[in-house]
Design a protein around this motif. Structure first.
Motif, mmCIF file in Angstrom:
data_model
loop_
_atom_site.group_PDB
_atom_site.id
_atom_site.type_symbol
_atom_site.label_atom_id
_atom_site.label_comp_id
_atom_site.label_asym_id
_atom_site.label_seq_id
_atom_site.Cartn_x
_atom_site.Cartn_y
_atom_site.Cartn_z
ATOM 1 N N ILE A 207 41.118 31.925 49.825
ATOM 2 C CA ILE A 207 42.373 32.306 49.179
ATOM 3 C C ILE A 207 42.641 33.774 49.490
ATOM 4 C CG2 ILE A 207 43.629 32.486 47.008
ATOM 5 C CD1 ILE A 207 42.930 29.641 47.790
ATOM 6 N N SER A 208 43.775 34.059 50.097
ATOM 7 C CA SER A 208 44.123 35.437 50.441
ATOM 8 C C SER A 208 45.596 35.683 50.144
ATOM 9 C CB SER A 208 43.832 35.717 51.922
ATOM 10 O OG SER A 208 44.618 34.865 52.749
ATOM 11 N N VAL A 209 45.999 36.952 50.171
ATOM 12 C CA VAL A 209 47.399 37.318 49.948
ATOM 13 C C VAL A 209 47.840 38.297 51.025
ATOM 14 C CG1 VAL A 209 47.328 36.976 47.451
ATOM 15 C CG2 VAL A 209 46.729 39.208 48.390
ATOM 16 N N LEU A 210 49.141 38.336 51.278
ATOM 17 C CA LEU A 210 49.694 39.300 52.221
ATOM 18 C C LEU A 210 49.806 40.668 51.560
ATOM 19 C CD1 LEU A 210 52.535 37.125 53.808
ATOM 20 C CD2 LEU A 210 50.389 37.809 54.899
ATOM 21 N N THR A 211 49.884 41.696 52.363
ATOM 22 C CA THR A 211 49.909 43.070 51.843
ATOM 23 C C THR A 211 51.126 43.351 50.989
ATOM 24 O OG1 THR A 211 50.952 43.771 53.918
ATOM 25 C CG2 THR A 211 48.560 44.037 53.742
ATOM 26 N N ASN A 212 52.244 42.628 51.220
ATOM 27 C CA ASN A 212 53.484 42.912 50.488
ATOM 28 C C ASN A 212 53.678 42.034 49.253
ATOM 29 O OD1 ASN A 212 53.958 40.511 51.777
ATOM 30 N ND2 ASN A 212 55.911 41.110 52.703
ATOM 31 N N ARG A 220 47.948 36.723 39.167
ATOM 32 C CA ARG A 220 48.084 35.307 38.817
ATOM 33 C C ARG A 220 47.172 34.438 39.674
ATOM 34 N NH1 ARG A 220 50.345 30.726 40.194
ATOM 35 N NH2 ARG A 220 51.123 31.560 42.161
ATOM 36 N N MET A 221 47.102 34.730 40.983
ATOM 37 C CA MET A 221 46.260 33.947 41.882
ATOM 38 C C MET A 221 44.782 34.161 41.591
ATOM 39 S SD MET A 221 48.252 34.204 45.547
ATOM 40 C CE MET A 221 47.031 33.131 46.314
ATOM 41 N N ALA A 222 44.404 35.408 41.323
ATOM 42 C CA ALA A 222 43.009 35.688 40.990
ATOM 43 C C ALA A 222 42.596 34.957 39.725
ATOM 44 C CB ALA A 222 42.800 37.194 40.829
ATOM 45 N N ASP A 223 43.515 34.893 38.760
ATOM 46 C CA ASP A 223 43.236 34.180 37.514
ATOM 47 C C ASP A 223 43.189 32.674 37.746
ATOM 48 O OD1 ASP A 223 43.043 33.893 34.575
ATOM 49 O OD2 ASP A 223 45.060 33.080 34.750
ATOM 50 N N MET A 224 44.111 32.150 38.531
ATOM 51 C CA MET A 224 44.187 30.708 38.770
ATOM 52 C C MET A 224 42.940 30.185 39.481
ATOM 53 S SD MET A 224 46.973 28.581 41.051
ATOM 54 C CE MET A 224 48.334 29.055 39.994
ATOM 55 N N TYR A 225 42.456 30.938 40.471
ATOM 56 C CA TYR A 225 41.323 30.480 41.269
ATOM 57 C C TYR A 225 39.991 31.108 40.846
ATOM 58 C CZ TYR A 225 44.973 28.630 44.325
ATOM 59 O OH TYR A 225 46.048 27.941 44.821
ATOM 60 N N ASN A 226 40.008 31.849 39.720
ATOM 61 C CA ASN A 226 38.776 32.465 39.180
ATOM 62 C C ASN A 226 38.053 33.312 40.233
ATOM 63 O OD1 ASN A 226 39.001 31.222 36.585
ATOM 64 N ND2 ASN A 226 38.241 29.311 37.478
ATOM 65 N N LEU A 227 38.789 34.224 40.844
ATOM 66 C CA LEU A 227 38.249 35.052 41.918
ATOM 67 C C LEU A 227 37.790 36.408 41.395
ATOM 68 C CD1 LEU A 227 40.990 34.369 44.619
ATOM 69 C CD2 LEU A 227 38.771 33.245 44.384
#
Length: 448
Positions: A207-212, A220-227
């Motif tokens: 799971i990754s995100v773009l810089t922008n 939200r993504m870190a919380d959703m995927y428990n990262l």
């Protein structure tokens, strides 16, 4: 609160005892955790605060500066020289150092960057290219990177020198072009045979995100995927940095506080940390809206003047109708604002959410309307019609308020505005007007 007051008093006594003996004070301050010191730093007198900050070691001073309140941080930054600030930035993690440099005036920022060691200056400048409220602005460049063609043994040897990595639980695998290919949990690495190819044990679904990407979406993504950390890549998939859990927690806390303050019609930071003039700029517009709403309400009352003159008891229940409608709309809008912030509310579920809030509003309206109808009947035995009018008006006012409190934040969000703004005085004001019109219309129809 008592503990904070005790710590502030303790620090004050400590400074009074040692005077301006910087070395002795620095030694004594080592017994105090910089995070605890940051909590009470704003409560110290200005001269005490200056003496303490100058006596702290660079690492402790940098941590305190990062954790203290915005007003105190701004004051320290203004009074510090570029050389002093550069010493703090040197010992800060790159992302926190970039945040500090980004607060400086242009000339001071340039002087601080020139005073930094070249590698550190390069790191900071690269991070400053990103919007501070995006993944690029949050990320740190301190993380462990492994090449895809390594073996487990080579990977272990490679990571032994990367002591400054902020994420010690995962190692990120890239190809020769720097494109993110996977990650290896540290436990899996140390339990594998040394001659095992890294590609055999790495996780390829990352799971990754773009810089922008906006910081709220990152959280939200870190919380959703428990990262514990989330990698940040550019448009070509090349690994640029990682956003760690402490930064995610900071974002969640900041965004939650920001929503609360904006729902109250103030700025995005705690109002007590701003000057009276700045508080006026943010709060006066919403208060003027309420004044306008009051004028509109007076026009409505004038329009229904005949009803009010004929049956004076109608006026007794106006505050109840307005207050109940406002409370219900505030509940609904608060749920929506929070849901939009956490990602729990999406447009695909709009009608389901609206139906749910409408149903809830109808049930609340029915219960409250029935209750107030019987209550008003006890107070005004001579007018059963008045009791019926009050009950019906409250039922419809609460139902409309629930719908309005649900729709308005979504509408603002769709238009690109902050939905928290719609959840405070704006929605409450509209519901005051609607509730008054509904009540007086029903009362006029039934009683005159």
């Amino acid at each position: 609160m008592v503990e904070e007051e005790d710590l502030a008093a303790r620090i004050t006594r400590l400074v009074e005892e040692v005077g301006r003996d910087k070395a002795l004070l620095s030694q004594r301050l080592k017994d105090i955790n910089p995070l605890d010191l940051a909590q009470v730093f704003q409560d110290l007198d200005d001269d005490i605060r200056d003496i303490v900050f100058e006596a702290l070691e660079p690492a402790a001073a940098a941590l305190l500066l990062d954790e203290t309140d915005p007003a105190t941080r701004e004051r320290i930054i203004q009074e510090s020289t570029p050389e002093e600030l550069s010493q703090l930035v040197e010992v800060m993690p790159p992302d926190e150092g970039a945040d500090l440099v980004d607060l400086l005036p242009e000339q001071k920022e340039k002087a601080v960057l020139e005073a930094l060691e070249p590698p550190k200056a390069t790191e900071i400048q690269e991070l400053l290219e990103y919007d501070p409220e995006t993944a690029g602005g949050l990320m740190t460049s301190k993380f462990a990177v492994l090449k895809q063609d390594m073996t487990v043994g080579q990977a272990i040897e490679s990571t032994q020198g990367q002591v400054e990595a902020e994420d010690i639980y995962h190692l990120y695998v890239v190809d020769d072009a720097g494109v993110l290919k996977g990650l290896v949990p540290i436990r899996r690495l140390i339990s594998a045979r040394r001659d095992t190819p890294l590609s055999d044990i790495m996780q390829t679904e990352v799971i990754s995100v773009l810089t922008n990407v906006d910081q709220e979406e990152v959280a939200r993504m870190a919380d959703m995927y428990n990262l514990a950390a989330i990698p940040v890549v550019d448009d070509l998939g090349r690994l640029q940095g990682i956003v760690t859990l402490d930064d995610v927690i900071d974002v969640i806390r900041e965004e939650a506080s920001e929503d609360v303050y904006r729902m109250a019609g103030t700025s995005a930071q705690h109002p007590t940390l701003e000057s009276p003039g700045r508080r006026l700029v943010f709060r006066l517009p919403w208060l003027l809206i309420l004044v306008v709403a009051g004028l509109i309400n007076s026009i409505i009352l004038r329009h229904f003047g005949h009803t009010l003159e004929t049956i004076t008891a109608v006026t007794f229940f106006i505050p109840v109708i307005i207050a109940m409608a406002g409370n219900v709309s505030l509940q609904s809008s608060s749920i929506m604002v929070r849901g939009l912030a956490t990602g729990e509310v999406i447009y695909g579920r709009f009608f389901k959410i609206l139906l749910g809030e409408l149903s809830t509003g109808l049930l609340i309206g029915l219960a409250c309307g029935t209750f107030i109808a019987f209550g008003s009947l006890l107070l005004h035995v001579e007018s059963a019609k008045l009791s019926l009018a009050v009950g019906i008006a409250l039922f419809f006012s609460i139902s409309v308020a629930a719908v309005m409190g649900t729709v308005m934040p979504l509408m603002f969000h769709r238009l690109g505005a902050d939905p928290a703004v719609a959840s405070g005085p704006f929605v409450t004001t509209l519901n005051d007007i609607c509730g008054l019109v509904i009540y007086l219309s029903v009362a006029t129809a039934l009683l005159t």
